[in-house]
Structure formats: structure tokens, C-alpha cells
Design a protein around this motif. Structure first.
Motif, PDB file in Angstrom:
ATOM      1  N   SER A   1       9.014 -43.596 -28.160  1.00 20.57           N
ATOM      2  CA  SER A   1       9.111 -42.217 -28.635  1.00 20.57           C
ATOM      3  C   SER A   1       9.358 -42.224 -30.134  1.00 20.57           C
ATOM      4  N   GLU A   2       8.844 -41.197 -30.805  1.00 15.81           N
ATOM      5  CA  GLU A   2       9.048 -41.045 -32.239  1.00 15.81           C
ATOM      6  C   GLU A   2       9.481 -39.622 -32.539  1.00 15.81           C
ATOM      7  N   THR A   3       9.858 -39.398 -33.784  1.00 13.60           N
ATOM      8  CA  THR A   3      10.163 -38.059 -34.252  1.00 13.60           C
ATOM      9  C   THR A   3       8.892 -37.478 -34.855  1.00 13.60           C
ATOM     10  N   ALA A   4       8.549 -36.262 -34.487  1.00 17.47           N
ATOM     11  CA  ALA A   4       7.313 -35.637 -34.985  1.00 17.47           C
ATOM     12  C   ALA A   4       7.357 -35.493 -36.494  1.00 17.47           C
ATOM     13  N   GLY A   5       6.193 -35.599 -37.104  1.00 16.49           N
ATOM     14  CA  GLY A   5       6.069 -35.335 -38.527  1.00 16.49           C
ATOM     15  C   GLY A   5       5.623 -36.514 -39.364  1.00 16.49           C
ATOM     16  N   ALA A   6       5.645 -37.724 -38.836  1.00 14.47           N
ATOM     17  CA  ALA A   6       5.216 -38.885 -39.612  1.00 14.47           C
ATOM     18  C   ALA A   6       3.693 -38.899 -39.734  1.00 14.47           C
ATOM     19  N   PRO A   7       3.161 -39.416 -40.852  1.00 16.85           N
ATOM     20  CA  PRO A   7       1.703 -39.526 -40.975  1.00 16.85           C
ATOM     21  C   PRO A   7       1.163 -40.610 -40.041  1.00 16.85           C
ATOM     22  N   ASN A   8      -0.117 -40.503 -39.730  1.00 17.04           N
ATOM     23  CA  ASN A   8      -0.790 -41.474 -38.861  1.00 17.04           C
ATOM     24  C   ASN A   8      -0.024 -41.647 -37.555  1.00 17.04           C
ATOM     25  N   GLN A   9       0.275 -40.534 -36.930  1.00 13.64           N
ATOM     26  CA  GLN A   9       1.106 -40.514 -35.732  1.00 13.64           C
ATOM     27  C   GLN A   9       0.345 -39.957 -34.538  1.00 13.64           C
ATOM     28  N   LEU A  10       0.701 -40.431 -33.355  1.00 10.74           N
ATOM     29  CA  LEU A  10       0.183 -39.873 -32.117  1.00 10.74           C
ATOM     30  C   LEU A  10       1.111 -38.760 -31.647  1.00 10.74           C
ATOM     31  N   GLN A  11       0.509 -37.655 -31.261  1.00  8.64           N
ATOM     32  CA  GLN A  11       1.256 -36.552 -30.670  1.00  8.64           C
ATOM     33  C   GLN A  11       0.535 -36.132 -29.403  1.00  8.64           C
ATOM     34  N   ARG A  12       1.256 -35.468 -28.503  1.00  8.64           N
ATOM     35  CA  ARG A  12       0.613 -35.011 -27.273  1.00  8.64           C
ATOM     36  C   ARG A  12       1.157 -33.651 -26.879  1.00  8.64           C
ATOM     37  N   PHE A  13       0.307 -32.934 -26.172  1.00  9.17           N
ATOM     38  CA  PHE A  13       0.627 -31.607 -25.667  1.00  9.17           C
ATOM     39  C   PHE A  13       0.413 -31.637 -24.162  1.00  9.17           C
ATOM     40  N   PHE A  14       1.377 -31.128 -23.423  1.00 14.51           N
ATOM     41  CA  PHE A  14       1.339 -31.166 -21.963  1.00 14.51           C
ATOM     42  C   PHE A  14       0.863 -29.827 -21.413  1.00 14.51           C
ATOM     43  N   GLY A  15       0.160 -29.850 -20.304  1.00 13.54           N
ATOM     44  CA  GLY A  15      -0.239 -28.633 -19.606  1.00 13.54           C
ATOM     45  C   GLY A  15      -1.192 -27.750 -20.381  1.00 13.54           C
ATOM     46  N   VAL A  16      -2.038 -28.331 -21.210  1.00  8.89           N
ATOM     47  CA  VAL A  16      -2.961 -27.535 -22.025  1.00  8.89           C
ATOM     48  C   VAL A  16      -3.984 -26.859 -21.116  1.00  8.89           C
ATOM     49  N   GLY A  17      -4.103 -25.562 -21.284  1.00 11.70           N
ATOM     50  CA  GLY A  17      -5.058 -24.776 -20.517  1.00 11.70           C
ATOM     51  C   GLY A  17      -4.439 -24.018 -19.365  1.00 11.70           C
ATOM     52  N   GLU A  18      -3.148 -24.169 -19.157  1.00  8.28           N
ATOM     53  CA  GLU A  18      -2.464 -23.482 -18.059  1.00  8.28           C
ATOM     54  C   GLU A  18      -2.772 -21.987 -18.108  1.00  8.28           C
ATOM     55  N   GLY A  19      -3.450 -21.479 -17.083  1.00  7.10           N
ATOM     56  CA  GLY A  19      -3.764 -20.059 -16.974  1.00  7.10           C
ATOM     57  C   GLY A  19      -4.899 -19.560 -17.844  1.00  7.10           C
ATOM     58  N   LEU A  20      -5.511 -20.442 -18.647  1.00  8.09           N
ATOM     59  CA  LEU A  20      -6.585 -20.001 -19.552  1.00  8.09           C
ATOM     60  C   LEU A  20      -7.974 -20.193 -18.974  1.00  8.09           C
ATOM     61  N   THR A  21      -8.147 -21.190 -18.117  1.00  9.42           N
ATOM     62  CA  THR A  21      -9.461 -21.469 -17.547  1.00  9.42           C
ATOM     63  C   THR A  21      -9.297 -21.809 -16.071  1.00  9.42           C
ATOM     64  N   SER A  22     -10.424 -21.993 -15.405  1.00 12.71           N
ATOM     65  CA  SER A  22     -10.399 -22.337 -13.981  1.00 12.71           C
ATOM     66  C   SER A  22     -10.084 -23.806 -13.748  1.00 12.71           C
ATOM     67  N   LEU A  23     -10.066 -24.629 -14.802  1.00 12.00           N
ATOM     68  CA  LEU A  23      -9.818 -26.056 -14.641  1.00 12.00           C
ATOM     69  C   LEU A  23      -8.326 -26.368 -14.675  1.00 12.00           C
ATOM     70  N   GLU A  24      -8.005 -27.519 -14.109  1.00 12.03           N
ATOM     71  CA  GLU A  24      -6.628 -28.005 -14.068  1.00 12.03           C
ATOM     72  C   GLU A  24      -6.122 -28.278 -15.489  1.00 12.03           C
ATOM     73  N   PRO A  25      -4.898 -27.819 -15.820  1.00 12.32           N
ATOM     74  CA  PRO A  25      -4.337 -28.158 -17.138  1.00 12.32           C
ATOM     75  C   PRO A  25      -4.165 -29.674 -17.261  1.00 12.32           C
ATOM     76  N   ARG A  26      -4.108 -30.152 -18.480  1.00 10.74           N
ATOM     77  CA  ARG A  26      -4.000 -31.594 -18.693  1.00 10.74           C
ATOM     78  C   ARG A  26      -3.333 -31.897 -20.016  1.00 10.74           C
TER      79      ARG A  26
END
Length: 171
Positions: A19-44
Motif C-alpha cells: 500500500s502507498e499514500t496517494a499523490g506520488a508520481p508514477n503511481q498505481l491507483q485503483r477505483f473499486f465498484g466502477v459503474g455501480e448503477g450506471l450500466t447493465s454490466l457488473e461493476p469492477r
């Protein structure tokens, strides 16, 4: 130690995910549950490699769980190590419906219909993923979509379906 599985910012070391603290350059970030309630597909989960400075190019990719993790199938793509300056990678995880979502035409190969959800997946990218990325990181002037195997097939379909929305397609 154990990495926080819900940490938005993360990286990999010799022992696996950290785990890291957000904000560093050249960093991986992730978002959970993207699309929840927006489309017919499963969020991911959507994973983002954030370059140093403002992104000048963004590349949307499929099979996101395989693109940064060195322990992913076949050693992963390890894209973070390949990033050119200003290039942001947006990697969309697949689901158990990968075959259906990455194929735009339904087919029956003997066990019932498979495929045919490619338009819904393209809509998911346009309605859920791109607005999130633009809101959080700003709109990059050059936008592309790319994948391999079925990910390449759906990339071509997305580019054909929305040619004004992408500057390039890789398959």
C-alpha cells in the motif's frame, strides 16, 4: 506484513503488493465498484498508472488485473515499467463474463449462445470509466484504447463504434 486490499494507491515489491499514500508520481491507483448503477454490466475495479505531471496521453486497456501485477498470469504485462513520459494507463478489470463482454456478436458453438455484450461493454467504458478518469485526472488531449486477444477484438469494436472518441486503437 499485509497490504491493505482497499488501498487506493499501491505498488509491488519483492514480496508482492504494498500500500502507498496517494499523490506520488508514477503511481498505481485503483477505483473499486466502477459503474455501480450506471450500466447493465457488473461493476469492477479500474486500475490507473498515474504519470508524473499532467497526462498528455491516456490509453484505456482491458484485462486490467493482468497489466501491472508481476505475479499475474504469464508474469503480467508490467506496463508501469514501460510507460513513456505523460502516458497514463487506465486498466479495466475483466469479470467472469469476459467472453460475452469482449465479443460484439453472439455465437453458438454448440452449448448455447455466447458473446454479444460488446456494445454494453463499450457503453460501460463511455458512461462509467471515461467520465471518472476525466473527473479525477482531467482530460488528456490524446486518447487510445488497446487490448490483446479478446481485448484486442473489443478495442477494435470500441474504436469502430466511436471513431471520434479515440485517436488510436491497438489490437
Amino acid at each position: 506484513y499485509q497490504a491493505d486490499p482497499w488501498s487506493r494507491a499501491y505498488a509491488y515489491d519483492d514480496f508482492g503488493e504494498i500500500s502507498e499514500t496517494a499523490g506520488a508520481p508514477n503511481q498505481l491507483q485503483r477505483f473499486f465498484g466502477v459503474g455501480e448503477g450506471l450500466t447493465s454490466l457488473e461493476p469492477r475495479v479500474v486500475r490507473v498508472f498515474v504519470p508524473e505531471g499532467a497526462p498528455t496521453h491516456v490509453l484505456y486497456l482491458h484485462d486490467g488485473q493482468n497489466l501491472f501485477d508481476p505475479n499475474a498470469i504469464w508474469g503480467g504485462w508490467q506496463l508501469a515499467a514501460q510507460a513513456a513520459p505523460g502516458l497514463m494507463f487506465v486498466a479495466i478489470d475483466n469479470t467472469a463474463q469476459r467472453m460475452d463482454e469482449y465479443t460484439q456478436v453472439a455465437d453458438d458453438i454448440g452449448n448455447g449462445a455466447i458473446g454479444g455484450l460488446g456494445d454494453q461493454y463499450a457503453d460501460y467504458l463511455e458512461a462509467a470509466v471515461r467520465p471518472l478518469i476525466d473527473e479525477v485526472y482531467g482530460e488528456a488531449p490524446v486518447v487510445g484504447v488497446m487490448g490483446s486477444s479478446r481485448g484486442g477484438l473489443i478495442s477494435l469494436h470500441i474504436g469502430e463504434r466511436n471513431p471520434a472518441g479515440y485517436d488510436f486503437v491497438g489490437s
